[in-house]
Design a protein around this motif. Structure first.
Motif, PDB file in Angstrom:
ATOM      1  N   ALA A  11      41.240   4.037  34.168  1.00 56.45           N
ATOM      2  CA  ALA A  11      42.643   3.788  33.821  1.00 56.45           C
ATOM      3  C   ALA A  11      43.458   3.410  35.054  1.00 56.45           C
ATOM      4  CB  ALA A  11      43.237   5.024  33.140  1.00 56.45           C
ATOM      5  N   ALA A  33      41.064  11.143  44.260  1.00 56.43           N
ATOM      6  CA  ALA A  33      40.647  12.399  44.895  1.00 56.43           C
ATOM      7  C   ALA A  33      39.205  12.323  45.392  1.00 56.43           C
ATOM      8  CB  ALA A  33      40.808  13.548  43.906  1.00 56.43           C
ATOM      9  N   GLU A  34      38.367  11.539  44.694  1.00 62.06           N
ATOM     10  CA  GLU A  34      36.954  11.476  45.095  1.00 62.06           C
ATOM     11  C   GLU A  34      36.801  10.551  46.313  1.00 62.06           C
ATOM     12  OE1 GLU A  34      34.060  11.140  41.733  1.00 62.06           O
ATOM     13  OE2 GLU A  34      35.892  11.050  40.556  1.00 62.06           O
ATOM     14  N   ARG A  41      32.509   5.563  34.460  1.00 60.06           N
ATOM     15  CA  ARG A  41      31.780   6.782  34.070  1.00 60.06           C
ATOM     16  C   ARG A  41      30.687   6.610  33.014  1.00 60.06           C
ATOM     17  NH1 ARG A  41      34.199  10.688  37.008  1.00 60.06           N
ATOM     18  NH2 ARG A  41      36.218   9.899  37.622  1.00 60.06           N
ATOM     19  N   LYS A  46      23.869   7.428  31.307  1.00 64.29           N
ATOM     20  CA  LYS A  46      22.905   6.450  30.769  1.00 64.29           C
ATOM     21  C   LYS A  46      22.081   5.932  31.950  1.00 64.29           C
ATOM     22  CE  LYS A  46      26.476   5.443  27.321  1.00 64.29           C
ATOM     23  NZ  LYS A  46      27.584   6.204  27.875  1.00 64.29           N
ATOM     24  N   ALA A  75      46.519  14.087  44.865  1.00 64.22           N
ATOM     25  CA  ALA A  75      47.935  14.389  44.604  1.00 64.22           C
ATOM     26  C   ALA A  75      48.045  15.882  44.323  1.00 64.22           C
ATOM     27  CB  ALA A  75      48.435  13.584  43.415  1.00 64.22           C
ATOM     28  N   ARG A 119      30.372  14.770  34.956  1.00 65.59           N
ATOM     29  CA  ARG A 119      31.645  14.034  34.916  1.00 65.59           C
ATOM     30  C   ARG A 119      31.717  13.003  36.044  1.00 65.59           C
ATOM     31  NH1 ARG A 119      35.793  12.995  31.276  1.00 65.59           N
ATOM     32  NH2 ARG A 119      37.222  11.744  32.508  1.00 65.59           N
ATOM     33  N   ASP A 274      42.677   9.353  29.998  1.00 67.08           N
ATOM     34  CA  ASP A 274      42.305  10.678  29.506  1.00 67.08           C
ATOM     35  C   ASP A 274      43.359  11.757  29.762  1.00 67.08           C
ATOM     36  OD1 ASP A 274      39.868   9.523  28.889  1.00 67.08           O
ATOM     37  OD2 ASP A 274      38.648  10.982  29.975  1.00 67.08           O
ATOM     38  N   TRP A 320      31.910   4.190  21.976  1.00 66.72           N
ATOM     39  CA  TRP A 320      30.500   4.071  21.631  1.00 66.72           C
ATOM     40  C   TRP A 320      29.731   5.175  22.350  1.00 66.72           C
ATOM     41  CZ3 TRP A 320      32.530   2.061  25.895  1.00 66.72           C
ATOM     42  CH2 TRP A 320      31.772   2.118  27.055  1.00 66.72           C
TER      43      TRP A 320
HETATM   44  P1  FAD Z   1      38.728   9.421  34.824  1.00 70.72           P
HETATM   45  O1  FAD Z   1      37.603   8.476  34.662  1.00 70.72           O
HETATM   46  O2  FAD Z   1      38.471  10.882  34.708  1.00 70.72           O
HETATM   47  O3  FAD Z   1      39.392   9.127  36.238  1.00 70.72           O
HETATM   48  C1  FAD Z   1      40.404   9.938  36.782  1.00 70.72           C
HETATM   49  C2  FAD Z   1      40.269   9.941  38.277  1.00 70.72           C
HETATM   50  O4  FAD Z   1      41.397  10.626  38.814  1.00 70.72           O
HETATM   51  C3  FAD Z   1      39.039  10.707  38.763  1.00 70.72           C
HETATM   52  O5  FAD Z   1      38.277   9.906  39.621  1.00 70.72           O
HETATM   53  C4  FAD Z   1      39.618  11.915  39.485  1.00 70.72           C
HETATM   54  O6  FAD Z   1      38.864  12.295  40.613  1.00 70.72           O
HETATM   55  C5  FAD Z   1      40.981  11.418  39.897  1.00 70.72           C
HETATM   56  N1  FAD Z   1      41.955  12.508  40.064  1.00 70.72           N
HETATM   57  C6  FAD Z   1      42.103  13.608  39.289  1.00 70.72           C
HETATM   58  N2  FAD Z   1      43.103  14.381  39.767  1.00 70.72           N
HETATM   59  C7  FAD Z   1      43.594  13.747  40.860  1.00 70.72           C
HETATM   60  C8  FAD Z   1      44.632  14.040  41.772  1.00 70.72           C
HETATM   61  N3  FAD Z   1      45.382  15.145  41.645  1.00 70.72           N
HETATM   62  N4  FAD Z   1      44.863  13.170  42.786  1.00 70.72           N
HETATM   63  C9  FAD Z   1      44.107  12.035  42.903  1.00 70.72           C
HETATM   64  N5  FAD Z   1      43.115  11.709  42.061  1.00 70.72           N
HETATM   65  C10 FAD Z   1      42.868  12.559  41.062  1.00 70.72           C
HETATM   66  N6  FAD Z   1      33.574   6.706  26.768  1.00 70.72           N
HETATM   67  C11 FAD Z   1      33.124   5.823  25.834  1.00 70.72           C
HETATM   68  O7  FAD Z   1      33.938   5.252  25.098  1.00 70.72           O
HETATM   69  N7  FAD Z   1      31.787   5.560  25.704  1.00 70.72           N
HETATM   70  C12 FAD Z   1      30.848   6.153  26.478  1.00 70.72           C
HETATM   71  O8  FAD Z   1      29.650   5.894  26.311  1.00 70.72           O
HETATM   72  C13 FAD Z   1      31.283   7.093  27.457  1.00 70.72           C
HETATM   73  N8  FAD Z   1      30.387   7.710  28.249  1.00 70.72           N
HETATM   74  C14 FAD Z   1      30.817   8.632  29.161  1.00 70.72           C
HETATM   75  C15 FAD Z   1      29.880   9.279  29.949  1.00 70.72           C
HETATM   76  C16 FAD Z   1      30.287  10.238  30.876  1.00 70.72           C
HETATM   77  C17 FAD Z   1      29.254  10.953  31.715  1.00 70.72           C
HETATM   78  C18 FAD Z   1      31.669  10.557  31.004  1.00 70.72           C
HETATM   79  C19 FAD Z   1      32.109  11.612  31.974  1.00 70.72           C
HETATM   80  C20 FAD Z   1      32.607   9.910  30.228  1.00 70.72           C
HETATM   81  C21 FAD Z   1      32.197   8.936  29.299  1.00 70.72           C
HETATM   82  N9  FAD Z   1      33.115   8.261  28.501  1.00 70.72           N
HETATM   83  C22 FAD Z   1      32.680   7.349  27.567  1.00 70.72           C
HETATM   84  C23 FAD Z   1      34.553   8.531  28.624  1.00 70.72           C
HETATM   85  C24 FAD Z   1      35.228   7.562  29.614  1.00 70.72           C
HETATM   86  O9  FAD Z   1      34.438   7.398  30.745  1.00 70.72           O
HETATM   87  C25 FAD Z   1      36.590   8.118  29.979  1.00 70.72           C
HETATM   88  O10 FAD Z   1      37.388   8.110  28.817  1.00 70.72           O
HETATM   89  C26 FAD Z   1      37.258   7.300  31.080  1.00 70.72           C
HETATM   90  O11 FAD Z   1      36.530   7.446  32.267  1.00 70.72           O
HETATM   91  C27 FAD Z   1      38.689   7.743  31.289  1.00 70.72           C
HETATM   92  O12 FAD Z   1      39.203   7.092  32.398  1.00 70.72           O
HETATM   93  P2  FAD Z   1      40.415   7.718  33.215  1.00 70.72           P
HETATM   94  O13 FAD Z   1      40.665   6.777  34.339  1.00 70.72           O
HETATM   95  O14 FAD Z   1      41.521   8.080  32.303  1.00 70.72           O
HETATM   96  O15 FAD Z   1      39.879   9.109  33.772  1.00 70.72           O
END
Ligand code: FAD
Length: 401
Positions: A11, A33-34, A41, A46, A75, A119, A274, A320
């Motif tokens: 996102a 943060a990482e 992800r 997979k 943050a 995760r 998320d 999916w």
């Molecule tokens: P995230 O990917 O969680 O990214 C958030 C980032 O913010 C992280 O890197 C974290 O370290 C960082 N962060 C957190 N707090 C702080 C802070 N305070 N300061 C700075 N950085 C911070 N979805 C599907 O539809 N199909 C799939 O097959 C599927 N497979 C998946 C398999 C796995 C193993 C996982 C874990 C998830 C899967 N998902 C799947 C879900 C999908 O990957 C997530 O919905 C998506 O990654 C969400 O993206 P995001 O950027 O909102 O959050």
């Protein structure tokens, strides 16, 4: 104008890229943060776990796009009145702020050293090291992550047991009448599925074998399962604890309560992916969607509205999952009370299920029927009424009544 994006997952990354695509010429800072280069992800459970890919980094030229990456920087707090973000590397001022901190996996209390969450990239690498042929793997949770981890572990030759508290797999996402038939997928793959089984604790060492370096999963019914590694896949919660005291309004699940433009309760602050929930006009409820497509689609809207736009976010959610050799796809959002319409025999290799409300489809589940997904998604988007008799015939293409 300086726009700061917090969270370098899908996102956050897509928001930063969309800001440039949509013509923003001011500063874009992307905080993660990482320590790793930003990555995707879904491949973690997979191809990365399977050893087919070493990483799942995004192929994006961040410096070339004028995106300043601040990695390994977390943050820690927010003062929306002063427009200042607190971080572990000092304060950052912003004009607009996009929160994209994703979700954290739920852990079991008292985990042993053999316990793995799934995760992050580091989690996947650590777990992969434990998936050796013949290893005893206990997966806690038969949700999406548990099913995918079990699939890979089995393919790598491990002995796999999945422990699920609910009576059926995927109980949190789909009704039992649909998931009951999925039990067979586990059996067919040679995975033992124990439903209705709650984990009371995990301790180091196999209590039944003296000197064994593994772990024991203790079930509340007294069963003890020896394990070389335990994978815990029991859900994830929005990563929003760091916003305590900021005044940003959260919903009752701890997600940032955004409006239908993905704006938060604070002026100039948006939230996506998320970590956030939003009111769905289409489904007349607040949705928190923990899936990849939401992070991608939402990012475009968050970027547009950070730049002063007024775009409404009202998606048909989609995800999916690849499990036990099947492609499982779901689109839409169904509620108890919606009418379930089966399309094909659930014992067959491929089938679909639709949920209708007043004759209009609100959700679709497709198992190895990608064409149903594509056609059905269009019908969901347009809210097209369906003829139940025709829809139930898998030989007939999904189309309007
Ligand atoms: P995230 O990917 O969680 O990214 C958030 C980032 O913010 C992280 O890197 C974290 O370290 C960082 N962060 C957190 N707090 C702080 C802070 N305070 N300061 C700075 N950085 C911070 N979805 C599907 O539809 N199909 C799939 O097959 C599927 N497979 C998946 C398999 C796995 C193993 C996982 C874990 C998830 C899967 N998902 C799947 C879900 C999908 O990957 C997530 O919905 C998506 O990654 C969400 O993206 P995001 O950027 O909102 O959050």
């Amino acid at each position: 104008m300086r726009i700061v994006v917090v969270g370098a997952g899908m996102a956050g990354v897509q928001t930063a890229v969309a800001l440039r695509d949509q013509g923003h010429e001011g500063e874009v800072l992307l905080l993660g943060a990482e320590p790793h280069q930003p990555y995707d992800r879904p491949p973690l459970s997979k191809d990365v776990l399977l050893g087919k890919a070493e990483h799942s980094r995004f192929d994006i030229d961040f410096p070339g796009r004028g995106i300043e990456l601040l990695l390994g920087r977390r943050a820690t707090g927010l003062d929306p009145v002063r427009r200042v973000l607190g971080t572990d590397g000092g304060e950052l001022e912003y004009d607009r702020l996009v929160l994209a901190t994703g979700a954290r996996p739920v852990a079991l209390p008292g985990q042993s050293a053999r316990t793995h969450l799934l995760r992050t990239h580091d989690d996947a690498v650590a777990l992969k090291g434990a998936l050796r042929p013949g290893a005893r793997i206990v997966v806690v949770g038969a949700g999406w992550i548990g099913a995918e981890a079990a699939t890979v572990a089995r393919r790598l030759g491990c002995e796999v047991t999945v422990v699920e508290a609910a009576p059926v797999p995927l109980a949190g996402a789909l009704p039992a009448e649909v998931t009951e038939g999925m039990r067979g997928w586990y059996a067919e793959a040679g995975v033992e599925l124990r439903t209705g089984a709650a984990v009371g604790g995990i301790v180091d060492g196999d209590v039944r074998l003296e000197g064994d370096p593994g772990a024991t999963v203790l079930l509340t019914d007294g069963t003890e399962l020896g394990a070389d590694a335990v994978v815990v896949g029991i859900g994830a919660r929005p990563d929003t604890g760091w916003l305590d005291g900021s005044g940003i309004v959260l919903d009752d699940r701890g997600a940032i309560a955004a409006d239908d433009r993905l704006r938060t309760s604070a002026e100039g602050v948006l939230a996506v992916g998320d970590c956030a929930s939003f009111p769905s006009a289409r489904y007349r409820t607040r949705l928190m969607v923990h899936h990849w497509d939401n992070a991608v689609q939402g990012a475009r809207v968050a970027a547009a509205n950070a730049l002063g736009g007024e775009q409404q976010y009202d998606p048909v959610p989609y995800f999916w999952s690849e499990q036990f050799g099947r492609m499982v796809q779901y689109a839409g959002h169904h509620c108890p009370g919606d009418t379930l319409l089966r399309r094909g025999d659930p014992e067959a290799a491929d089938w679909s299920a639709l949920w209708l409300r007043d004759g209009v489809p609100v959700a679709l589940l497709a198992v190895d029927r990608p064409r149903d997904l594509v056609q059905g998604r269009r019908l969901l988007e347009r809210r097209t009424p369906l003829d139940p008799a025709l829809t139930a015939d898998p030989a007939v293409q999904l189309k309007a009544a």
